[in-house]
Design a protein around this motif. Structure first.
Motif, PDB file in Angstrom:
ATOM      1  N   GLU A 116       0.827  -1.205   0.000  1.00 42.58           N
ATOM      2  CA  GLU A 116       0.000   0.000   0.000  1.00 42.58           C
ATOM      3  C   GLU A 116       0.865   1.261   0.000  1.00 42.58           C
ATOM      4  O   GLU A 116       0.598   2.204  -0.750  1.00 42.58           O
ATOM      5  CB  GLU A 116      -0.929  -0.019   1.221  1.00 42.58           C
ATOM      6  N   LYS A 120       1.042   4.067  -2.977  1.00 42.35           N
ATOM      7  CA  LYS A 120       0.787   5.495  -2.770  1.00 42.35           C
ATOM      8  C   LYS A 120       1.957   6.323  -3.283  1.00 42.35           C
ATOM      9  O   LYS A 120       1.763   7.422  -3.793  1.00 42.35           O
ATOM     10  CB  LYS A 120       0.535   5.788  -1.295  1.00 42.35           C
ATOM     11  N   THR A 125      -1.440   9.880  -7.015  1.00 40.84           N
ATOM     12  CA  THR A 125      -1.783  10.860  -5.974  1.00 40.84           C
ATOM     13  C   THR A 125      -0.517  11.432  -5.349  1.00 40.84           C
ATOM     14  O   THR A 125       0.582  10.928  -5.544  1.00 40.84           O
ATOM     15  CB  THR A 125      -2.621  10.196  -4.865  1.00 40.84           C
ATOM     16  N   ALA A 127       1.687  11.336  -2.684  1.00 44.96           N
ATOM     17  CA  ALA A 127       1.949  10.334  -1.652  1.00 44.96           C
ATOM     18  C   ALA A 127       2.195  10.961  -0.282  1.00 44.96           C
ATOM     19  O   ALA A 127       1.652  10.503   0.719  1.00 44.96           O
ATOM     20  CB  ALA A 127       3.150   9.472  -2.047  1.00 44.96           C
ATOM     21  N   GLU A 130      -1.082  12.323   1.235  1.00 49.08           N
ATOM     22  CA  GLU A 130      -1.996  11.250   1.631  1.00 49.08           C
ATOM     23  C   GLU A 130      -1.468  10.494   2.836  1.00 49.08           C
ATOM     24  O   GLU A 130      -2.210  10.180   3.760  1.00 49.08           O
ATOM     25  CB  GLU A 130      -2.212  10.305   0.448  1.00 49.08           C
TER      26      GLU A 130
END
Length: 142
Positions: A116, A120, A125, A127, A130
């Motif tokens: 995961e 990310k 996105t 990273a 997030e």
């Protein structure tokens, strides 16, 4: 309480990972913009254990394995992070007698957590943003 009976075992010498995932640690460690750039693999592993235990669950290690680091290099507080995750997972402190099981649990959480985290990092996105949000949420939940 769990009905599982735990053997009294010693911890393995090393924390192991799937050989095929070594490159994920390397990319997290060396990629520009990675929040783990320059971190030790042991630190990435510990974050992956915690992240996996809260976000992704466990994934068994399959295939060829290799040592990531020697368990004796962990500091006392780092060992307690791993033990805490195992107790939470097993829902009993009895698991602490079975150190092989404690580290198996940690390795399985890190296995899924690493996937995961890497996703990310290399995904579309932001990273760091997030992950920062996730870390803040995890801290607030504790």
């Amino acid at each position: 309480m769990s009905n599982t009976e735990y053997e009294s075992t010693d911890a393995p010498r090393d924390v192991s990972i799937e050989r095929s995932k070594d490159n994920l640690y390397e990319e997290l460690q060396e990629s520009d913009g990675s929040p783990f750039q320059g971190a030790q693999r042991m630190e990435i592993f510990l974050f992956a254990v915690a992240y996996g235990s809260k976000k992704t669950g466990k994934t068994s290690l399959t295939g060829d394995r290799q040592a990531l680091f020697n368990i004796s290099s962990l500091k006392s507080d780092q060992k307690w992070i791993i033990k805490s995750v195992a107790v939470r997972d097993a829902r009993t402190t009895d698991v602490l007698r079975d150190e092989k099981e404690v580290y198996r649990i940690a390795q399985e959480y890190a296995n899924s957590g690493l996937e995961e985290l890497h996703g990310k990092l290399v995904g579309p996105t932001d990273a760091l943003s997030e992950l920062s949000t996730d870390v803040i949420k995890l801290a607030q939940d504790s």
